[in-house]
Design an enzyme around this catalytic site. Structure first.
Site, PDB file in Angstrom:
ATOM      1  N   PRO A   2       0.832  -1.209   0.000  1.00 45.69           N
ATOM      2  CA  PRO A   2       0.000   0.000   0.000  1.00 45.69           C
ATOM      3  C   PRO A   2       0.864   1.256   0.000  1.00 45.69           C
ATOM      4  CG  PRO A   2      -0.790  -1.586   1.617  1.00 45.69           C
ATOM      5  CD  PRO A   2       0.515  -2.108   1.118  1.00 45.69           C
ATOM      6  N   GLU A   3       0.436   2.223  -0.815  1.00 46.21           N
ATOM      7  CA  GLU A   3       1.189   3.465  -0.950  1.00 46.21           C
ATOM      8  C   GLU A   3       0.319   4.630  -0.487  1.00 46.21           C
ATOM      9  OE1 GLU A   3       3.086   3.649  -4.862  1.00 46.21           O
ATOM     10  OE2 GLU A   3       2.940   1.471  -5.026  1.00 46.21           O
ATOM     11  N   LYS A  58       3.638   6.124   3.944  1.00 50.20           N
ATOM     12  CA  LYS A  58       2.869   4.876   3.836  1.00 50.20           C
ATOM     13  C   LYS A  58       2.418   4.378   5.209  1.00 50.20           C
ATOM     14  CE  LYS A  58       5.840   3.541  -0.050  1.00 50.20           C
ATOM     15  NZ  LYS A  58       6.775   2.506  -0.559  1.00 50.20           N
ATOM     16  N   ARG A 110       2.354  -9.987   7.841  1.00 49.14           N
ATOM     17  CA  ARG A 110       3.499 -10.899   7.940  1.00 49.14           C
ATOM     18  C   ARG A 110       4.785 -10.096   8.109  1.00 49.14           C
ATOM     19  NH1 ARG A 110       6.984 -13.126   4.233  1.00 49.14           N
ATOM     20  NH2 ARG A 110       5.907 -12.061   2.544  1.00 49.14           N
ATOM     21  N   ARG A 150      20.633  15.829  -7.555  1.00 46.81           N
ATOM     22  CA  ARG A 150      20.434  14.382  -7.450  1.00 46.81           C
ATOM     23  C   ARG A 150      20.723  13.708  -8.786  1.00 46.81           C
ATOM     24  NH1 ARG A 150      18.669  12.588  -2.742  1.00 46.81           N
ATOM     25  NH2 ARG A 150      17.795  14.133  -1.290  1.00 46.81           N
ATOM     26  N   ARG A 259      13.559  -3.984  -8.578  1.00 47.80           N
ATOM     27  CA  ARG A 259      12.130  -3.668  -8.621  1.00 47.80           C
ATOM     28  C   ARG A 259      11.575  -3.930 -10.014  1.00 47.80           C
ATOM     29  NH1 ARG A 259      10.537  -0.096  -4.450  1.00 47.80           N
ATOM     30  NH2 ARG A 259      12.272   0.700  -3.204  1.00 47.80           N
TER      31      ARG A 259
END
Length: 271
Positions: A2-3, A58, A110, A150, A259
């Site tokens: 979940p975001e 989150k 979990r 960045r 990812r």
């Protein structure tokens, strides 16, 4: 996992149902989910009231009447359900908070956790998080400043919680698609126009996803028809091999820094 939109949807729904309702019972089925002995956790919460529900990145922070916080992180696979014992889903629960005849079920934890913290501990836990992308103080200029200096791939930047808090795998891909940028685009090479496009895309995707309940797989309460509606609105995420909704291309799935990444090679570019 979940975001921001999923957790913001939960925050709104929780705020409608549990504010100032005394906690009448606590069940802990998995002690690893909490941060103290079960008896201590139960004794601290029975009789307590939640006076405010906050989302940060989150996480959800339940503010208790005595100033302490319950910090929730659902991690991968976590879900919430609120209802009676008769309505409860056929799922294993790790923690249950009873509010009279209604129960808030914490499921799929979990890897997730529900920790009882002092104010100081709660602030420390949130201390390293970057700013919220939908905060009213987040302007296009401030966003450009976050990116200044960045380097690296766009997706890595978007999911970096110390740069900006709340975006994960799904929305990073959806934002990159909306901005017509490749997830692998190098941040240091983005033009000012591309940065502005990216900023607008972040706001658009996150606001739209939040309004239609994010992508959670299960309703929060019986009769909830909003939670999870974004499942059908994703334009690239988990759509490998499907045609691009902008036309012409086919959605590709690759991997980047461990990812999974979904994008359209035809309409997404480096800048």
């Amino acid at each position: 996992m979940p975001e921001l939109p999923e957790m913001e949807n939960y925050r709104r729904l929780l705020s409608q149902h549990i504010i100032n309702v005394p906690i009448t019972g606590v069940t802990v089925n998995r002690e690893k989910t909490i941060n103290m002995e079960t008896a201590e956790f139960v004794n601290a919460l029975v009789g307590a009231r939640i006076v405010f529900v906050e989302r940060r990145a989150k996480h959800i922070l339940f503010h208790l009447h005595d100033g302490r916080r319950l910090l929730l992180h659902l991690m991968l696979g976590g879900l919430l359900f609120y209802g009676t014992e008769e309505e409860r889903p056929d799922r294993t629960t790790q923690v249950e908070l009873a509010f009279g005849d209604k129960i808030l079920y914490f499921m799929g934890l979990r890897l997730g956790y529900l920790h009882l913290l002092s104010v100081k501990e709660g602030e420390a836990a949130m201390g390293k998080l970057g700013p919220e992308p939908l905060d009213r103080r987040m302007t296009a200029e401030r966003f450009a400043g976050l990116l200044k200096g960045r380097r690296g791939a766009l997706k890595s930047l978007l999911v970096n919680q110390q740069v900006m808090a709340g975006i994960g795998n799904c929305y990073a891909d959806e934002i990159a698609f909306e901005a017509r940028l490749l997830p692998s685009a190098q941040v240091q090479n983005l033009t000012l126009e591309a940065v502005n496009r990216l900023y607008a895309s972040i706001r658009k995707v996150l606001e739209e996803a939040t309004e239609i309940g994010g992508y959670m797989e299960m309703p929060f309460i019986t009769g909830d028809t909003v939670t999870g509606s974004y499942n059908d609105a994703c334009k690239v995420y988990d759509r490998e091999g499907e045609p691009c909704l902008r036309g012409g291309g086919t959605i590709v799935k690759t991997e980047q820094s461990g990812r999974k990444v979904f994008y359209c090679p035809d309409c997404q570019h480096e800048v």
